[in-house]
Design a protein around this motif. Structure first.
Motif, mmCIF file in Angstrom:
data_model
loop_
_atom_site.group_PDB
_atom_site.id
_atom_site.type_symbol
_atom_site.label_atom_id
_atom_site.label_comp_id
_atom_site.label_asym_id
_atom_site.label_seq_id
_atom_site.Cartn_x
_atom_site.Cartn_y
_atom_site.Cartn_z
ATOM 1 N N ASP A 44 0.814 -1.217 0.000
ATOM 2 C CA ASP A 44 0.000 0.000 0.000
ATOM 3 C C ASP A 44 0.852 1.274 0.000
ATOM 4 O O ASP A 44 0.331 2.377 0.155
ATOM 5 C CB ASP A 44 -0.951 0.007 1.186
ATOM 6 N N LEU A 45 2.166 1.128 -0.190
ATOM 7 C CA LEU A 45 3.121 2.246 -0.242
ATOM 8 C C LEU A 45 3.121 3.102 1.023
ATOM 9 O O LEU A 45 3.397 4.292 0.964
ATOM 10 C CB LEU A 45 2.855 3.147 -1.454
ATOM 11 N N SER A 46 2.848 2.494 2.166
ATOM 12 C CA SER A 46 2.883 3.272 3.397
ATOM 13 C C SER A 46 4.251 3.192 4.085
ATOM 14 O O SER A 46 4.607 4.083 4.843
ATOM 15 C CB SER A 46 1.788 2.812 4.354
ATOM 16 N N TYR A 47 5.009 2.145 3.815
ATOM 17 C CA TYR A 47 6.329 1.981 4.412
ATOM 18 C C TYR A 47 7.331 1.582 3.333
ATOM 19 O O TYR A 47 6.971 0.924 2.362
ATOM 20 C CB TYR A 47 6.326 0.896 5.498
ATOM 21 N N GLY A 48 8.567 1.977 3.544
ATOM 22 C CA GLY A 48 9.618 1.600 2.605
ATOM 23 C C GLY A 48 10.953 1.459 3.304
ATOM 24 O O GLY A 48 11.275 2.222 4.206
ATOM 25 N N LYS A 49 11.720 0.453 2.881
ATOM 26 C CA LYS A 49 13.083 0.264 3.374
ATOM 27 C C LYS A 49 14.028 0.659 2.251
ATOM 28 O O LYS A 49 13.896 0.186 1.122
ATOM 29 C CB LYS A 49 13.334 -1.197 3.745
ATOM 30 N N VAL A 50 14.973 1.535 2.576
ATOM 31 C CA VAL A 50 15.942 2.011 1.596
ATOM 32 C C VAL A 50 17.313 1.527 2.041
ATOM 33 O O VAL A 50 17.779 1.877 3.126
ATOM 34 C CB VAL A 50 15.917 3.552 1.492
ATOM 35 N N TYR A 51 17.960 0.712 1.204
ATOM 36 C CA TYR A 51 19.267 0.158 1.519
ATOM 37 C C TYR A 51 20.337 1.046 0.890
ATOM 38 O O TYR A 51 20.363 1.242 -0.322
ATOM 39 C CB TYR A 51 19.375 -1.278 1.002
ATOM 40 N N ILE A 52 21.213 1.582 1.748
ATOM 41 C CA ILE A 52 22.247 2.529 1.348
ATOM 42 C C ILE A 52 23.614 1.875 1.514
ATOM 43 O O ILE A 52 23.890 1.262 2.547
ATOM 44 C CB ILE A 52 22.196 3.810 2.211
ATOM 45 N N ILE A 75 12.898 14.186 2.689
ATOM 46 C CA ILE A 75 12.959 13.190 1.622
ATOM 47 C C ILE A 75 11.562 12.670 1.310
ATOM 48 O O ILE A 75 11.187 12.537 0.138
ATOM 49 C CB ILE A 75 13.917 12.052 2.016
ATOM 50 N N ARG A 76 10.786 12.410 2.330
ATOM 51 C CA ARG A 76 9.419 11.914 2.122
ATOM 52 C C ARG A 76 8.576 12.949 1.378
ATOM 53 O O ARG A 76 7.844 12.611 0.449
ATOM 54 C CB ARG A 76 8.792 11.598 3.482
ATOM 55 N N HIS A 77 8.685 14.201 1.759
ATOM 56 C CA HIS A 77 7.931 15.267 1.095
ATOM 57 C C HIS A 77 8.350 15.393 -0.370
ATOM 58 O O HIS A 77 7.501 15.508 -1.261
ATOM 59 C CB HIS A 77 8.136 16.589 1.826
ATOM 60 N N GLU A 78 9.655 15.391 -0.624
ATOM 61 C CA GLU A 78 10.155 15.535 -1.988
ATOM 62 C C GLU A 78 9.744 14.365 -2.869
ATOM 63 O O GLU A 78 9.351 14.558 -4.018
ATOM 64 C CB GLU A 78 11.681 15.679 -1.991
ATOM 65 N N VAL A 79 9.840 13.151 -2.356
ATOM 66 C CA VAL A 79 9.436 11.972 -3.139
ATOM 67 C C VAL A 79 7.948 12.045 -3.466
ATOM 68 O O VAL A 79 7.533 11.799 -4.599
ATOM 69 C CB VAL A 79 9.773 10.665 -2.388
ATOM 70 N N GLY A 80 7.154 12.417 -2.481
ATOM 71 C CA GLY A 80 5.709 12.521 -2.708
ATOM 72 C C GLY A 80 5.349 13.570 -3.742
ATOM 73 O O GLY A 80 4.488 13.342 -4.605
ATOM 74 N N SER A 81 6.013 14.708 -3.686
ATOM 75 C CA SER A 81 5.680 15.777 -4.635
ATOM 76 C C SER A 81 6.231 15.491 -6.031
ATOM 77 O O SER A 81 5.580 15.778 -7.032
ATOM 78 C CB SER A 81 6.176 17.125 -4.124
ATOM 79 N N PRO A 89 5.599 7.097 1.200
ATOM 80 C CA PRO A 89 5.980 6.094 2.210
ATOM 81 C C PRO A 89 6.826 6.685 3.332
ATOM 82 O O PRO A 89 7.538 7.663 3.136
ATOM 83 C CB PRO A 89 6.797 5.075 1.415
ATOM 84 N N ASP A 90 6.733 6.063 4.488
ATOM 85 C CA ASP A 90 7.594 6.387 5.622
ATOM 86 C C ASP A 90 8.847 5.530 5.460
ATOM 87 O O ASP A 90 8.770 4.306 5.508
ATOM 88 C CB ASP A 90 6.881 6.082 6.931
ATOM 89 N N PHE A 91 9.982 6.171 5.246
ATOM 90 C CA PHE A 91 11.194 5.445 4.911
ATOM 91 C C PHE A 91 11.996 5.067 6.140
ATOM 92 O O PHE A 91 12.035 5.785 7.125
ATOM 93 C CB PHE A 91 12.094 6.295 3.997
ATOM 94 N N LYS A 92 12.666 3.923 6.033
ATOM 95 C CA LYS A 92 13.654 3.491 7.014
ATOM 96 C C LYS A 92 14.931 3.235 6.228
ATOM 97 O O LYS A 92 14.927 2.483 5.252
ATOM 98 C CB LYS A 92 13.206 2.225 7.722
ATOM 99 N N PHE A 93 16.025 3.889 6.630
ATOM 100 C CA PHE A 93 17.285 3.781 5.912
ATOM 101 C C PHE A 93 18.170 2.753 6.612
ATOM 102 O O PHE A 93 18.394 2.823 7.812
ATOM 103 C CB PHE A 93 17.975 5.145 5.845
ATOM 104 N N ILE A 94 18.659 1.802 5.827
ATOM 105 C CA ILE A 94 19.438 0.684 6.348
ATOM 106 C C ILE A 94 20.796 0.654 5.646
ATOM 107 O O ILE A 94 20.858 0.711 4.415
ATOM 108 C CB ILE A 94 18.683 -0.646 6.125
ATOM 109 N N ALA A 95 21.869 0.577 6.429
ATOM 110 C CA ALA A 95 23.222 0.505 5.867
ATOM 111 C C ALA A 95 23.450 -0.884 5.274
ATOM 112 O O ALA A 95 23.073 -1.901 5.859
ATOM 113 C CB ALA A 95 24.256 0.800 6.942
ATOM 114 N N ASP A 96 24.064 -0.903 4.096
ATOM 115 C CA ASP A 96 24.317 -2.147 3.383
ATOM 116 C C ASP A 96 25.764 -2.117 2.899
ATOM 117 O O ASP A 96 26.268 -1.065 2.518
ATOM 118 C CB ASP A 96 23.351 -2.247 2.196
ATOM 119 N N ASP A 97 26.438 -3.254 2.906
ATOM 120 C CA ASP A 97 27.842 -3.278 2.486
ATOM 121 C C ASP A 97 28.044 -4.023 1.171
ATOM 122 O O ASP A 97 29.116 -4.530 0.899
ATOM 123 C CB ASP A 97 28.725 -3.860 3.585
ATOM 124 N N SER A 98 27.044 -4.074 0.324
ATOM 125 C CA SER A 98 27.140 -4.842 -0.911
ATOM 126 C C SER A 98 28.109 -4.225 -1.912
ATOM 127 O O SER A 98 28.788 -4.948 -2.642
ATOM 128 C CB SER A 98 25.765 -5.008 -1.546
#
Length: 112
Positions: A44-52, A75-81, A89-98
């Motif tokens: 439903d695009l209410s939550y999002g995980k962003v892997y950085i 970031i949420r406002h800019e993405v929405g507009s 979506p309400d984003f959660k940023f997660i560190a990734d070492d890929s």
């Protein structure tokens, strides 16, 4: 019939977050070479995980994730507009070492 909307929305959000990160002026973000590895969104695009991921290593990625958590509202406002979403979506940023692992693997292949 498979639904492709969720995947398209995730790719659109990934593209916009990448552009927004380049525009941020926080030194923890501007000083690092960051990559948005992937974005996972709920149906439903209410939550999002962003892997950085960062080229400098996992510590730089963790510092960047802290900075991005502080700028989450912007970031949420800019993405929405930019995408014309009714509810961003309400984003959660997660560190990734890929990216770091990929560079190490490339170096090992180059040695062989």
């Amino acid at each position: 019939m498979p639904g492709y909307k969720k995947g398209r929305d995730a790719e659109d959000i990934k593209r916009e977050i990448t552009a927004i990160i380049r525009e941020l002026k926080d030194p923890r973000v501007a000083g690092a070479i960051l990559t948005v590895v992937r974005v996972e969104v709920s149906s439903d695009l209410s939550y999002g995980k962003v892997y950085i991921s960062a080229v400098e290593g996992i510590d730089a990625a963790k510092a960047a994730c802290k900075a991005l958590e502080n700028a989450k509202g912007l970031i949420r406002h800019e993405v929405g507009s930019r995408l014309g979403l009714r509810k961003a979506p309400d984003f959660k940023f997660i560190a990734d070492d890929s990216v770091e692992k990929g560079i190490e693997m490339f170096k090992k292949l180059k040695e062989v």
